[in-house]
Design a protein around this motif. Sequence first.
Motif, PDB file in Angstrom:
ATOM      1  N   ARG A 328       0.846  -1.192   0.000  1.00 51.74           N
ATOM      2  CA  ARG A 328       0.000   0.000   0.000  1.00 51.74           C
ATOM      3  C   ARG A 328       0.883   1.245   0.000  1.00 51.74           C
ATOM      4  O   ARG A 328       1.838   1.329   0.757  1.00 51.74           O
ATOM      5  N   LEU A 329       0.524   2.191  -0.842  1.00 50.09           N
ATOM      6  CA  LEU A 329       1.254   3.450  -0.902  1.00 50.09           C
ATOM      7  C   LEU A 329       0.365   4.579  -0.417  1.00 50.09           C
ATOM      8  O   LEU A 329      -0.837   4.601  -0.688  1.00 50.09           O
ATOM      9  N   SER A 330       0.965   5.515   0.295  1.00 47.70           N
ATOM     10  CA  SER A 330       0.265   6.734   0.702  1.00 47.70           C
ATOM     11  C   SER A 330       1.189   7.919   0.462  1.00 47.70           C
ATOM     12  O   SER A 330       2.410   7.802   0.536  1.00 47.70           O
ATOM     13  N   ALA A 331       0.588   9.062   0.167  1.00 42.77           N
ATOM     14  CA  ALA A 331       1.362  10.240  -0.222  1.00 42.77           C
ATOM     15  C   ALA A 331       0.984  11.441   0.622  1.00 42.77           C
ATOM     16  O   ALA A 331      -0.173  11.598   1.036  1.00 42.77           O
ATOM     17  N   GLY A 332       1.981  12.280   0.897  1.00 41.26           N
ATOM     18  CA  GLY A 332       1.762  13.551   1.561  1.00 41.26           C
ATOM     19  C   GLY A 332       2.162  14.675   0.621  1.00 41.26           C
ATOM     20  O   GLY A 332       3.142  14.547  -0.122  1.00 41.26           O
ATOM     21  N   TYR A 333       1.409  15.771   0.651  1.00 38.76           N
ATOM     22  CA  TYR A 333       1.646  16.850  -0.297  1.00 38.76           C
ATOM     23  C   TYR A 333       2.145  18.098   0.412  1.00 38.76           C
ATOM     24  O   TYR A 333       2.054  18.230   1.631  1.00 38.76           O
ATOM     25  N   GLN A 334       2.694  19.012  -0.369  1.00 35.83           N
ATOM     26  CA  GLN A 334       3.408  20.160   0.179  1.00 35.83           C
ATOM     27  C   GLN A 334       2.544  21.030   1.079  1.00 35.83           C
ATOM     28  O   GLN A 334       3.044  21.619   2.040  1.00 35.83           O
ATOM     29  N   ASP A 335       1.242  21.098   0.802  1.00 35.66           N
ATOM     30  CA  ASP A 335       0.379  21.935   1.629  1.00 35.66           C
ATOM     31  C   ASP A 335       0.149  21.332   3.007  1.00 35.66           C
ATOM     32  O   ASP A 335      -0.073  22.044   3.990  1.00 35.66           O
ATOM     33  N   ILE A 366      -1.529  11.296  -8.881  1.00 36.98           N
ATOM     34  CA  ILE A 366      -0.533  11.336  -7.814  1.00 36.98           C
ATOM     35  C   ILE A 366      -0.046  12.763  -7.569  1.00 36.98           C
ATOM     36  O   ILE A 366       0.456  13.093  -6.496  1.00 36.98           O
ATOM     37  N   ARG A 367      -0.195  13.641  -8.573  1.00 34.86           N
ATOM     38  CA  ARG A 367       0.211  15.054  -8.447  1.00 34.86           C
ATOM     39  C   ARG A 367       1.697  15.149  -8.078  1.00 34.86           C
ATOM     40  O   ARG A 367       2.077  15.649  -7.024  1.00 34.86           O
ATOM     41  N   LEU A 368       2.536  14.654  -8.968  1.00 36.39           N
ATOM     42  CA  LEU A 368       3.971  14.565  -8.703  1.00 36.39           C
ATOM     43  C   LEU A 368       4.602  15.905  -8.346  1.00 36.39           C
ATOM     44  O   LEU A 368       5.488  15.982  -7.493  1.00 36.39           O
ATOM     45  N   GLU A 369       4.150  16.970  -8.985  1.00 33.88           N
ATOM     46  CA  GLU A 369       4.758  18.275  -8.749  1.00 33.88           C
ATOM     47  C   GLU A 369       4.498  18.790  -7.336  1.00 33.88           C
ATOM     48  O   GLU A 369       5.207  19.672  -6.840  1.00 33.88           O
ATOM     49  N   GLU A 370       3.486  18.228  -6.653  1.00 37.07           N
ATOM     50  CA  GLU A 370       3.159  18.661  -5.294  1.00 37.07           C
ATOM     51  C   GLU A 370       3.556  17.638  -4.240  1.00 37.07           C
ATOM     52  O   GLU A 370       3.381  17.865  -3.042  1.00 37.07           O
ATOM     53  N   LEU A 371       4.126  16.526  -4.663  1.00 36.89           N
ATOM     54  CA  LEU A 371       4.425  15.421  -3.758  1.00 36.89           C
ATOM     55  C   LEU A 371       5.562  15.773  -2.808  1.00 36.89           C
ATOM     56  O   LEU A 371       6.619  16.245  -3.224  1.00 36.89           O
ATOM     57  N   ALA A 372       5.343  15.547  -1.495  1.00 36.28           N
ATOM     58  CA  ALA A 372       6.365  15.838  -0.486  1.00 36.28           C
ATOM     59  C   ALA A 372       6.805  14.583   0.260  1.00 36.28           C
ATOM     60  O   ALA A 372       7.946  14.493   0.701  1.00 36.28           O
ATOM     61  N   ARG A 373       5.901  13.620   0.411  1.00 39.52           N
ATOM     62  CA  ARG A 373       6.219  12.389   1.138  1.00 39.52           C
ATOM     63  C   ARG A 373       5.627  11.194   0.403  1.00 39.52           C
ATOM     64  O   ARG A 373       4.592  11.294  -0.247  1.00 39.52           O
ATOM     65  N   LEU A 374       6.301  10.047   0.550  1.00 40.89           N
ATOM     66  CA  LEU A 374       5.811   8.807  -0.039  1.00 40.89           C
ATOM     67  C   LEU A 374       6.081   7.687   0.950  1.00 40.89           C
ATOM     68  O   LEU A 374       7.227   7.454   1.322  1.00 40.89           O
ATOM     69  N   ARG A 375       5.033   7.044   1.394  1.00 42.73           N
ATOM     70  CA  ARG A 375       5.173   5.980   2.397  1.00 42.73           C
ATOM     71  C   ARG A 375       4.645   4.661   1.840  1.00 42.73           C
ATOM     72  O   ARG A 375       3.618   4.623   1.162  1.00 42.73           O
ATOM     73  N   VAL A 376       5.366   3.576   2.135  1.00 46.58           N
ATOM     74  CA  VAL A 376       4.993   2.246   1.673  1.00 46.58           C
ATOM     75  C   VAL A 376       4.721   1.355   2.873  1.00 46.58           C
ATOM     76  O   VAL A 376       5.504   1.330   3.841  1.00 46.58           O
ATOM     77  N   GLU A 425      17.043  13.021  -8.248  1.00 47.87           N
ATOM     78  CA  GLU A 425      16.786  12.868  -9.681  1.00 47.87           C
ATOM     79  C   GLU A 425      17.381  11.574 -10.232  1.00 47.87           C
ATOM     80  O   GLU A 425      16.888  11.025 -11.208  1.00 47.87           O
ATOM     81  N   ASP A 426      18.450  11.077  -9.600  1.00 45.28           N
ATOM     82  CA  ASP A 426      19.108   9.884 -10.116  1.00 45.28           C
ATOM     83  C   ASP A 426      18.334   8.613  -9.835  1.00 45.28           C
ATOM     84  O   ASP A 426      18.472   7.625 -10.558  1.00 45.28           O
ATOM     85  N   ILE A 427      17.526   8.616  -8.782  1.00 45.60           N
ATOM     86  CA  ILE A 427      16.837   7.383  -8.403  1.00 45.60           C
ATOM     87  C   ILE A 427      15.336   7.571  -8.267  1.00 45.60           C
ATOM     88  O   ILE A 427      14.666   6.798  -7.601  1.00 45.60           O
ATOM     89  N   LYS A 428      14.787   8.605  -8.857  1.00 48.00           N
ATOM     90  CA  LYS A 428      13.356   8.861  -8.693  1.00 48.00           C
ATOM     91  C   LYS A 428      12.535   7.697  -9.236  1.00 48.00           C
ATOM     92  O   LYS A 428      12.980   6.956 -10.113  1.00 48.00           O
ATOM     93  N   LEU A 429      11.347   7.584  -8.715  1.00 46.16           N
ATOM     94  CA  LEU A 429      10.529   6.395  -8.941  1.00 46.16           C
ATOM     95  C   LEU A 429       9.594   6.508 -10.129  1.00 46.16           C
ATOM     96  O   LEU A 429       9.328   5.521 -10.813  1.00 46.16           O
ATOM     97  N   PHE A 430       9.070   7.695 -10.380  1.00 45.19           N
ATOM     98  CA  PHE A 430       7.975   7.823 -11.341  1.00 45.19           C
ATOM     99  C   PHE A 430       8.449   8.353 -12.694  1.00 45.19           C
ATOM    100  O   PHE A 430       9.037   9.428 -12.788  1.00 45.19           O
ATOM    101  N   TYR A 431       8.191   7.569 -13.739  1.00 47.78           N
ATOM    102  CA  TYR A 431       8.458   7.949 -15.121  1.00 47.78           C
ATOM    103  C   TYR A 431       7.251   7.537 -15.962  1.00 47.78           C
ATOM    104  O   TYR A 431       6.905   6.344 -15.996  1.00 47.78           O
ATOM    105  N   PRO A 432       6.589   8.471 -16.649  1.00 45.60           N
ATOM    106  CA  PRO A 432       5.399   8.111 -17.424  1.00 45.60           C
ATOM    107  C   PRO A 432       5.722   7.213 -18.609  1.00 45.60           C
ATOM    108  O   PRO A 432       6.821   7.268 -19.172  1.00 45.60           O
ATOM    109  N   PHE A 433       4.750   6.358 -18.953  1.00 43.16           N
ATOM    110  CA  PHE A 433       4.813   5.481 -20.120  1.00 43.16           C
ATOM    111  C   PHE A 433       5.995   4.517 -20.053  1.00 43.16           C
ATOM    112  O   PHE A 433       6.650   4.233 -21.055  1.00 43.16           O
ATOM    113  N   THR A 434       6.279   4.012 -18.853  1.00 42.18           N
ATOM    114  CA  THR A 434       7.325   3.005 -18.669  1.00 42.18           C
ATOM    115  C   THR A 434       6.838   1.931 -17.704  1.00 42.18           C
ATOM    116  O   THR A 434       5.845   2.106 -16.995  1.00 42.18           O
TER     117      THR A 434
END
Length: 464
Positions: A328-335, A366-376, A425-434
């Motif tokens: 399960r993934l949960s996300a926290g955003y900058q606001d 997922i709103r990647l541009e606003e993503l601040a936290r990612l928990r698994v 940037e070297d190990i980021k998780l999300f890349y579209p169409f992959t």
Amino acid sequence: MSHPLVLIHGYSDVPESFQNWEKILSKRGIDVSTIHVCGYRSLTNEVTIKDIAEGFDRALRLRAGLNADEPFDAIVHSTGMLVIRAWLTTYARQEKRKRRLKRLIALAPASFGSPLAHKGRSWLGAIFKGNRSLGPDFMDAGDLILDGLELGSRYTWDLAHRDLLSNEVFYGPDEDTPYVFTFCGADNYKGLQGFVTNPDGTDGTVRWAGCSLNTRKITLDLTTDEENTTIKRIRFDEWRSDKRAHLQVPFIPIAGLNHGSIIEKPTTELVDLVLKALRVTNQEEYAQWNQEAIEKTDKTRRKMIPWQQFIVRALDERGDPITDYHVRLSAGYQDSPDKLKPVDVDVHTYTGDKSLRSFHFDLKKIRLEELARLRVEIIASSGTDLVRYYGHIPSDGQPQDKNERQTAASQWTAVFDMDQLITNEDIKLFYPFTTTLIELQLNRDPEPLLPNGTKVTWFVERAK
């Protein structure tokens, strides 16, 4: 184009489906005598994709106009991509085969299967049986082929390790390997078939994120090892790059086409790009073609929802599958970064081995541009209190004491943050169409510990 051109159709289709492509290519100056259409049996339960690949090799050696070891180009549709990749990788003569295949043009390739494959065994697969106008692929029988085409299948997992993740280069920058060109329709089916089949993020049959050969693997090692205190818990394989002599293979979306029409009614835009691809002879020309194709289809790509696919396989330290687990993934955003929200995801469990799961993400949600936290959160269960799974961290995310045991012996739960995957940037998780492969590793041990062993295995006390 100076080489013979081989055309390979998809599952449940027929060679005649390429008739329109043959006519178009002929009008554009290609000698019809150099075009060779390959047909194969897929609607039988005894044939595998590897069988088709071996049959393709034998037919290739016998075909008039295709001399032994003569270089050729290929245009493949849908499952035809798995056939040609199996032909390249399965046999000892693969070095010669890689040099022989010069250009591989993939039309809506089922590189990582299809969300319709597991439905082909049910009543849904019979709805359009025999009616090609409603879509050529994935709608009939052929259990062994459909098994390989199912999302998260063991077949596509193993195939990716052979040709995409191995140290051996199958798609590189020189003439020793084929140049790959990947196209997919940006639309899906309309009308009744669209109502029945259209999964999200697809051309009606294959996922956009599952077409491209741009792939990497992440290993999440949560095993405990008292002798090795330097285990790297998260290991990222590199993307296909020049460092390993692999080439990037961009995903080229084509407006106005779906899985069926890309082969039945190709647009002028698609035909132009294919003809230019057939003229590529070196790395510089390949890079130039990619840049031009990306620029021409940029408007189409921007209109599409950016989906990404993850294929997860859970194993214990012995390499045996873990079939009862949840991620399960949960996300926290900058606001409000501390207010974690569940991440919406489409999950499919592979029928033949439940340790394999396919996760499909709409990255816009997922709103990647606003993503601040990612928990698994990972939950694994053995189904018995005699055996348990566990890792080096318990539910609170702190290092686990080797003597500590959780209250529910059959179930292990861990929660940990993956915030580094957002900022690095070297190990980021999300890349579209992959598609990204993730291998999750845990320990499996008999429990509980007793003075003379465990409840599973013990020594008998001698009578005094």
